[in-house]
Design a protein around this motif. Structure first.
Motif, PDB file in Angstrom:
ATOM      1  N   MET A   1       0.847  -1.171   0.000  1.00 57.05           N
ATOM      2  CA  MET A   1       0.000   0.000   0.000  1.00 57.05           C
ATOM      3  C   MET A   1       0.900   1.244   0.000  1.00 57.05           C
ATOM      4  SD  MET A   1      -3.241   0.743   2.441  1.00 57.05           S
ATOM      5  CE  MET A   1      -3.885  -0.840   1.998  1.00 57.05           C
ATOM      6  N   TRP A   2       0.549   2.219  -0.813  1.00 55.95           N
ATOM      7  CA  TRP A   2       1.333   3.447  -0.944  1.00 55.95           C
ATOM      8  C   TRP A   2       0.709   4.564  -0.108  1.00 55.95           C
ATOM      9  CZ3 TRP A   2       5.932   3.677  -3.387  1.00 55.95           C
ATOM     10  CH2 TRP A   2       6.263   2.617  -4.218  1.00 55.95           C
ATOM     11  N   SER A  44       5.867   2.997   0.120  1.00 56.10           N
ATOM     12  CA  SER A  44       5.088   1.774   0.273  1.00 56.10           C
ATOM     13  C   SER A  44       5.453   1.164   1.621  1.00 56.10           C
ATOM     14  CB  SER A  44       5.421   0.800  -0.857  1.00 56.10           C
ATOM     15  OG  SER A  44       4.668  -0.382  -0.705  1.00 56.10           O
ATOM     16  N   HIS A  46       4.566  -1.938   4.244  1.00 56.72           N
ATOM     17  CA  HIS A  46       3.936  -3.247   4.301  1.00 56.72           C
ATOM     18  C   HIS A  46       3.724  -3.765   5.712  1.00 56.72           C
ATOM     19  CE1 HIS A  46       4.417  -3.475  -0.016  1.00 56.72           C
ATOM     20  NE2 HIS A  46       5.678  -3.149   0.140  1.00 56.72           N
ATOM     21  N   ASP A  74      -2.295   1.748  -6.018  1.00 56.32           N
ATOM     22  CA  ASP A  74      -1.171   1.190  -6.774  1.00 56.32           C
ATOM     23  C   ASP A  74      -1.239   1.588  -8.240  1.00 56.32           C
ATOM     24  OD1 ASP A  74      -0.168  -0.088  -4.522  1.00 56.32           O
ATOM     25  OD2 ASP A  74      -1.090  -2.016  -4.997  1.00 56.32           O
ATOM     26  N   ARG A  75      -2.437   1.638  -8.814  1.00 52.74           N
ATOM     27  CA  ARG A  75      -2.577   1.948 -10.242  1.00 52.74           C
ATOM     28  C   ARG A  75      -2.111   3.373 -10.552  1.00 52.74           C
ATOM     29  NH1 ARG A  75      -7.578   2.352  -8.096  1.00 52.74           N
ATOM     30  NH2 ARG A  75      -8.800   4.191  -8.621  1.00 52.74           N
ATOM     31  N   ILE A  77       0.410   4.968  -8.950  1.00 54.36           N
ATOM     32  CA  ILE A  77       1.872   4.889  -8.936  1.00 54.36           C
ATOM     33  C   ILE A  77       2.359   4.228 -10.228  1.00 54.36           C
ATOM     34  CG2 ILE A  77       3.886   3.904  -7.754  1.00 54.36           C
ATOM     35  CD1 ILE A  77       2.491   6.173  -6.171  1.00 54.36           C
ATOM     36  N   GLU A  78       1.702   3.158 -10.631  1.00 51.55           N
ATOM     37  CA  GLU A  78       2.084   2.459 -11.861  1.00 51.55           C
ATOM     38  C   GLU A  78       1.920   3.374 -13.072  1.00 51.55           C
ATOM     39  OE1 GLU A  78       4.128  -0.111 -13.666  1.00 51.55           O
ATOM     40  OE2 GLU A  78       3.719  -0.340 -11.530  1.00 51.55           O
TER      41      GLU A  78
END
Length: 143
Positions: A1-2, A44, A46, A74-75, A77-78
């Motif tokens: 998770m960011w 991120s 964890h 996440d999408r 960041i990607e």
């Protein structure tokens, strides 16, 4: 998770490097070598290891909305990473670039690879090929 982190003014890279050295996975979006969101970077986490972040040099703290931490999908960041990758295609593996900053300024090198906002170069130093990794913003096309 960011999560979103606020950094001290113009200390985004210092904060990122300090967090990286503590084992955190960070991401600092850059566009043409410039920070896209001045004063912020992403981390991120964890294992709920939030405490050391606030005492890291260059970090102001985790961004909160009320009592909730700012979570970044996440999408997103990607998407930032893909945008950076497309921009980095200006420097494909095997191309020659000129270093524009730092101790190797004005030297030419061969691109080996790219890692987020950094570039891996093959440089001829004292008649030996050496691999160095420098910020992407520290190179320019060699014409």
């Amino acid at each position: 998770m960011w999560y979103l982190i606020q950094t001290k003014k113009r200390d985004e890279i210092k904060a990122r490097n300090n967090l990286d050295s503590q084992g955190y996975d960070t991401y600092l979006p850059l566009l043409n070598g410039n920070v896209i969101f001045p004063g912020y970077l992403f981390v991120s986490i964890h294992q709920e290891a939030f405490a050391p972040i606030n005492s890291t040099r260059g970090v102001v703290g985790l961004v909160r909305f009320g009592d909730q931490l700012a979570i970044v999908p996440d999408r997103l960041i990607e998407g930032f990473r893909q945008t950076e990758w497309h921009l980095a295609q200006d420097y494909p593996a095997g191309s020659v670039v000129q270093i524009t900053d730092g101790p190797f300024k004005y030297m030419k090198a061969i691109v080996k690879a790219r890692q987020a906002d950094r570039i891996v170069l093959l440089l001829n130093l004292m008649h030996q090929e050496q691999t160095i990794t420098i910020p992407l913003k520290s190179v320019a096309s060699s014409n």
